[in-house]
Design a protein around this motif. Structure first.
Motif, PDB file in Angstrom:
ATOM      1  N   ARG A 143       3.766   1.657  -1.166  1.00  0.00           N
ATOM      2  CA  ARG A 143       4.297   1.606  -2.518  1.00  0.00           C
ATOM      3  C   ARG A 143       3.577   2.183  -3.582  1.00  0.00           C
ATOM      4  O   ARG A 143       3.693   2.978  -4.554  1.00  0.00           O
ATOM      5  N   THR A 144       2.303   1.683  -3.226  1.00  0.00           N
ATOM      6  CA  THR A 144       1.137   2.500  -4.087  1.00  0.00           C
ATOM      7  C   THR A 144       0.967   3.887  -4.076  1.00  0.00           C
ATOM      8  O   THR A 144       0.622   4.737  -5.003  1.00  0.00           O
ATOM      9  N   TYR A 145       0.986   4.192  -2.580  1.00  0.00           N
ATOM     10  CA  TYR A 145       0.999   5.766  -2.447  1.00  0.00           C
ATOM     11  C   TYR A 145       1.905   6.638  -3.102  1.00  0.00           C
ATOM     12  O   TYR A 145       1.882   7.797  -3.151  1.00  0.00           O
TER      13      TYR A 145
ATOM     14  N   ALA B 130      -6.720   0.881  -7.100  1.00  0.00           N
ATOM     15  CA  ALA B 130      -5.659   0.098  -7.268  1.00  0.00           C
ATOM     16  C   ALA B 130      -6.240  -1.418  -6.722  1.00  0.00           C
ATOM     17  O   ALA B 130      -5.292  -2.415  -6.631  1.00  0.00           O
TER      18      ALA B 130
ATOM     19  N   LEU C  37       0.869  -1.279   0.065  1.00  0.00           N
ATOM     20  CA  LEU C  37       0.178  -0.101  -0.127  1.00  0.00           C
ATOM     21  C   LEU C  37       0.941   1.323  -0.098  1.00  0.00           C
ATOM     22  O   LEU C  37       0.700   2.327  -0.750  1.00  0.00           O
TER      23      LEU C  37
ATOM     24  N   ILE D 187      -6.235   5.356  -5.072  1.00  0.00           N
ATOM     25  CA  ILE D 187      -6.014   4.322  -4.302  1.00  0.00           C
ATOM     26  C   ILE D 187      -6.991   3.047  -4.260  1.00  0.00           C
ATOM     27  O   ILE D 187      -6.586   1.756  -4.240  1.00  0.00           O
TER      28      ILE D 187
END
Length: 143
Positions: free
Chosen positions: A25-27, A119, A23, A116
């Motif tokens: 890394r996604t942000y 994702a 999470l 987010i």
């Protein structure tokens, strides 16, 4: 020697660790555009929800460690996102207030939660609500 209770694929803690890392890394690219780290983003969200609050209240809202919060606030103050000053009522208490630049950042960040959520194509809103409830229970029990 094998102990089935020690198998990695049976550990809730490892799943939480992997999910947390994924999470963050996604942000990262979304927050890089705002010149924020994830902990700084958490502080900003708390301040966008309630501005002009004591550091103590900010610590309670965010659950960020006090030492880390000091470093975060100094960095964000240097970016001109917020000011930290002594309370009028009690000079020993410090208050955090957003600058106009910090308030403007909310407009730039407003699409991040939706991005987010996109994702997670296999997770619907009911799943998210249930996950939040379960994680709240985990945090409550562990604290």
């Amino acid at each position: 020697m094998t102990y089935s209770q020690l198998q990695l694929d049976k550990q809730v803690c490892h799943r939480l660790y992997m999910a947390s890392n994924a999470l963050i890394r996604t942000y990262r690219p979304l927050l890089d555009a705002l010149d924020l780290t994830y902990p700084q983003y958490v502080v900003m969200m708390a301040l966008w929800q309630q501005d002009d609050i004591t550091i103590q209240a900010l610590l309670e809202k965010t659950a960020i460690d006090g030492g880390a919060m000091t470093l975060i606030l100094k960095k964000m103050q240097s970016k001109d996102y917020l000011h930290v000053f002594a309370s009028d009522e009690d000079k020993r208490r410090k208050v955090v207030k957003l600058t106009s630049k910090g308030r403007e950042l909310a407009h730039q960040a407003q699409t991040i939660p939706e991005q987010i959520q996109c994702a997670f194509p296999s997770i619907n809103q009911d799943d998210i609500s249930q996950l939040i409830q379960l994680l709240d229970k985990v945090c409550h029990d562990l604290n």
